[in-house]
Motif scaffolding. Structure first.
Motif, PDB file in Angstrom:
ATOM      1  N   ILE B  38       0.913 -11.965   2.323  1.00 17.94           N
ATOM      2  CA  ILE B  38       1.724 -10.797   1.947  1.00 17.94           C
ATOM      3  C   ILE B  38       1.199 -10.182   0.643  1.00 17.94           C
ATOM      4  O   ILE B  38       1.106  -8.957   0.515  1.00 17.94           O
ATOM      5  CB  ILE B  38       3.212 -11.179   1.878  1.00 17.94           C
ATOM      6  N   ILE B  39       0.817 -11.055  -0.292  1.00 17.03           N
ATOM      7  CA  ILE B  39       0.255 -10.538  -1.550  1.00 17.03           C
ATOM      8  C   ILE B  39      -1.033  -9.758  -1.259  1.00 17.03           C
ATOM      9  O   ILE B  39      -1.225  -8.642  -1.742  1.00 17.03           O
ATOM     10  CB  ILE B  39      -0.018 -11.703  -2.544  1.00 17.03           C
ATOM     11  N   PHE B  42      -0.310  -6.345   0.269  1.00 16.75           N
ATOM     12  CA  PHE B  42       0.150  -5.300  -0.650  1.00 16.75           C
ATOM     13  C   PHE B  42      -0.901  -4.916  -1.691  1.00 16.75           C
ATOM     14  O   PHE B  42      -0.773  -3.899  -2.351  1.00 16.75           O
ATOM     15  CB  PHE B  42       1.448  -5.726  -1.344  1.00 16.75           C
ATOM     16  N   THR B  43      -1.932  -5.747  -1.845  1.00 18.78           N
ATOM     17  CA  THR B  43      -2.939  -5.410  -2.855  1.00 18.78           C
ATOM     18  C   THR B  43      -4.195  -4.794  -2.255  1.00 18.78           C
ATOM     19  O   THR B  43      -4.602  -3.705  -2.635  1.00 18.78           O
ATOM     20  CB  THR B  43      -3.325  -6.655  -3.682  1.00 18.78           C
ATOM     21  N   VAL B  44      -4.787  -5.473  -1.301  1.00 17.24           N
ATOM     22  CA  VAL B  44      -6.075  -4.961  -0.805  1.00 17.24           C
ATOM     23  C   VAL B  44      -6.166  -4.705   0.695  1.00 17.24           C
ATOM     24  O   VAL B  44      -7.020  -3.947   1.145  1.00 17.24           O
ATOM     25  CB  VAL B  44      -7.246  -5.907  -1.200  1.00 17.24           C
ATOM     26  N   LYS B  48      -6.319  -2.623   6.301  1.00 12.80           N
ATOM     27  CA  LYS B  48      -7.375  -3.324   7.033  1.00 12.80           C
ATOM     28  C   LYS B  48      -6.818  -4.597   7.661  1.00 12.80           C
ATOM     29  O   LYS B  48      -7.061  -5.699   7.171  1.00 12.80           O
ATOM     30  CB  LYS B  48      -8.509  -3.686   6.062  1.00 12.80           C
ATOM     31  N   ARG B  97       4.931  -1.160   5.972  1.00 13.55           N
ATOM     32  CA  ARG B  97       4.895  -2.322   5.071  1.00 13.55           C
ATOM     33  C   ARG B  97       6.016  -3.308   5.400  1.00 13.55           C
ATOM     34  O   ARG B  97       5.812  -4.525   5.439  1.00 13.55           O
ATOM     35  CB  ARG B  97       5.034  -1.868   3.625  1.00 13.55           C
ATOM     36  N   TYR B 156      -4.241 -11.115   8.944  1.00 15.48           N
ATOM     37  CA  TYR B 156      -4.481 -10.036   9.910  1.00 15.48           C
ATOM     38  C   TYR B 156      -3.196  -9.529  10.563  1.00 15.48           C
ATOM     39  O   TYR B 156      -3.213  -8.501  11.227  1.00 15.48           O
ATOM     40  CB  TYR B 156      -5.425 -10.508  11.019  1.00 15.48           C
TER      41      TYR B 156
END
Lengths: 247, 427
Positions: B38-39, B42-44, B48, B97, B156
């Motif tokens: 989950i981190i 939300f970051t990268v 993708k 999200r 994924y």
């Protein structure tokens, strides 16, 4: 037990709070060029079926453009002159020695400037890099996967950046002009992480390769990694089998 | 009342598991995987991941179904049966999200259902010479939870756990109930898993109750039960053909995406036998037809698996080995076999470890494969990136798949399994 459970849930809460701090971050990617001034890039043509190319595109296909004088065993050299970036454009100027057999490179053939928009989403919808050979660019800004992902490319292109940044290009008969090409063909263009074309293959029906171009230099780590992998695998299997036989 | 009893029983079982230190460590590690995904999302990785494709497919299914396989709408190709997109419609109605977090939370919950199913099935198939307490089962359940393929599955936003869940439910039904109604229900549930993702499609032939007795040289087939099972599994899959019939473009696009497009040619780190062959052809410019290579691989590997299954010497729990054959054949022969697909296989290998005699030499094939898939396979994906310009073959995973397949084949064919000392210390 109760204290332990409290600690467990407290840890979960802390992780959730930590996560929350990330939720509002939206990262805007800053695209750049994956090579530097004075870098030298050399591509080698491993396969070039000239007869088949003549049938597909007519005999003038190698008169101009990046495929000028292309044939099997020849190399093309780029020396990076300058790199410029501003708020809207990424630009590289390169000295090009067109396709020739090994030996002295002699005088350069031309100086070419390649430019890309800094923001790939500003390209118009259904954008084509080129509507003639080679259809795929020889370099792209980095991170290449994101750059290609943000472009709204035309129906010719299918971007696959899941494993290796790849452009699959499918061109139908008569796409360029009536009877050119004379048959459907497709191209698989694979890029490395520096955004440089590492493999270009032009296929016709039956997955027959008509043109195969690859970056001439393989990174230094590839050979030792391959030898290391195969040796380690064989040694582990041998030791395991030996140990089992001794038990 | 039944549900309350069930929940009380699950809670009691979970409390028992929790008493073991290894299980507590496994749960914490697993939660770390979940939160890490989950981190990272939300970051990268918010744009993708596979879930983005599922999410889009849900939207397109609702608004423009004939373009379901129009790959310009997707980051990566959408390849599954059209009805699988229906499954994602509820998620596509909410913010992306939030949908990702909910979906992964559902995945987390599924994992706890899966370990309960593994436990339940092991209790049914466990050999008499195994320890009769639960300690060793908890150890292996913990190993499953600690599995590195979970990391990629969460990152994924993949759907493999749904497949595993349906496979295990159907396996539990076949092992527990013999009536025709349950045969239908078990196979129907397997059919639903195929709708979601066709990973388990090669399990279908192994539903046939067909056995050749090597001693008496006599072929026995239970036509009626076999028919019920095949009908049950095909029924949900056939539902897709209603959509294919209504929208013929869907069928053409489905075939092109899965079998004839340029995607199956592209170089990647899949450990399937088929991919190793196509990567070889790609590297050396050997003309090939990807569909022919797929069919030949399926014919050879699948044919061997099925013939051996028909010849199996031990009929008890044979469905467990049939399912394992099916998944192994899929992983060995389909173009793209990724690390997270192993989550369909590892629970079956764990169950087999408990079904085989406690100290049989066959464990030398199954255990190393389980440990490799659970902890080390991902490492070789990384190594592939270092070697691919010269050597684009992720062959170590293939080796362990073949090793596991060989172990299962040997179990099916040998009259008596040889015993050896157990070499892997299990505490």
């Amino acid at each position: 037990m109760k204290v332990r459970r409290t600690k467990f849930f407290a840890s979960i809460t802390l992780i959730l709070i930590f996560m929350g701090s990330f939720t509002s971050n939206v990262i805007a990617l800053d695209y750049s060029i994956g090579f530097r001034t004075d870098d030298q890039l050399i591509w080698k043509c491993n396969v070039c079926n000239i007869n088949k190319m003549n049938v597909l595109f007519g005999e003038s296909w190698k008169d101009t453009g990046l495929f000028e004088n292309l044939s099997q065993g020849k190399r093309m050299r780029w020396d990076v002159n300058t790199i410029e970036q501003n708020s809207t454009t990424i630009l590289a100027s390169v000295n090009i020695w067109m396709w020739q057999y090994e030996g002295s490179w002699g005088t350069l053939d031309n100086i070419t400037e390649f430019s890309y928009l800094k923001n790939p989403s500003q390209y118009p919808a259904n954008f084509n890099f080129s509507t003639y050979l080679p259809f795929a660019p020889f370099w792209l800004p980095v991170p290449i996967g994101d750059y290609l992902g943000e472009m709204k490319l035309g129906n010719l292109y299918d971007v696959d950046n899941r494993v290796l940044p790849t452009l699959n290009i499918q061109v139908e008969k008569d796409f360029i002009q009536p009877n050119i090409p004379t048959d459907n063909f497709y191209i698989i263009a694979v890029y490395n992480l520096n955004g440089i074309l590492s493999s270009f293959k032009l296929y016709i029906t039956g997955n027959v390769v008509v043109i195969d171009i690859s970056l001439d230099t393989i990174p230094l780590y590839v050979l030792p990694s391959t030898i290391g992998l195969i040796s380690a695998f064989l040694i582990v299997i041998y030791l395991y089998a030996k140990r089992k036989r001794n038990i | 009342m039944i549900i309350v009893d069930l929940l009380v029983s699950v809670k009691r079982k979970f409390s028992r598991f929790w008493e073991e230190k290894i299980f507590r460590i496994a749960v914490l590690l697993h939660l770390f995987y979940y939160f890490l995904s989950i981190i990272l999302f939300f970051t990268v990785l918010s744009e993708k991941n596979d879930f983005l494709i599922f999410y889009e497919s849900g939207k397109i299914f609702l608004n423009d179904i004939s373009n379901l396989y129009n790959q310009t709408y997707y980051l990566w190709d959408f390849r599954y049966f059209p009805l699988s997109a229906l499954f994602f419609v509820p998620f596509s109605l909410i913010d992306f999200r939030l949908a990702f977090v909910l979906f992964n939370s559902l995945n987390l919950f599924l994992n706890f259902l899966i370990i309960m199913l593994i436990y339940k099935i092991i209790k049914i198939v466990r050999g008499k010479d195994h320890e009769q307490n639960d300690k060793r089962i908890i150890l292996y359940i913990s190993i499953y939870l600690m599995g590195v393929p979970h990391v990629l599955n969460y990152i994924y936003g993949q759907i493999n756990l749904f497949i595993t869940l349906f496979i295990l439910i159907s396996l539990l039904i076949f092992l527990s109930y013999k009536s025709n109604v349950w045969q239908f229900i078990g196979s129907f549930i397997l059919g639903i898993s195929i709708i979601i993702k066709p990973t388990s499609i090669f399990l279908i032939p192994f539903l046939l109750i067909l056995h050749f007795d090597l001693e008496k040289r006599k072929l026995k087939i239970d036509f009626f039960k076999s028919f019920i099972r095949i009908f049950g599994v095909i029924l949900p899959v056939l539902a897709n053909f209603i959509l294919f019939a209504a929208f013929p473009k869907l069928w053409e696009d489905f075939l092109a995406t899965n079998f004839t497009g340029s995607n199956p040619i592209a170089l990647n780190f899949s450990y399937s036998l088929t991919k190793l062959i196509t990567n070889f052809c790609f590297l050396y410019n050997i003309p090939f037809n990807q569909l022919t290579i797929l069919l030949v691989s399926v014919g050879i590997v699948g044919g061997i698996g099925f013939i051996i299954f028909v010849l199996i010497r031990r009929k008890q729990n044979s469905i467990l080995y049939g399912y394992t054959f099916g998944i192994l054949i899929m992983l060995l022969t389909y173009f793209d076999s990724w690390d997270h697909h192993l989550l369909n296989l590892t629970p079956l290998l764990i169950i087999i470890i408990f079904n085989l005699p406690r100290q049989t030499e066959l464990l030398n094939y199954i255990k190393p494969s389980l440990f490799f898939f659970n902890f080390f396979d991902i490492l070789f994906v990384g190594i592939w990136y270092l070697t691919y310009p010269l050597f684009p073959y992720n062959f170590v995973g293939t080796f362990f798949l073949i090793l596991a397949l060989f172990g299962v084949i040997k179990y099916c064919l040998v009259k008596k399994t040889k015993n050896v000392e157990v070499s892997i210390h299990e505490g």
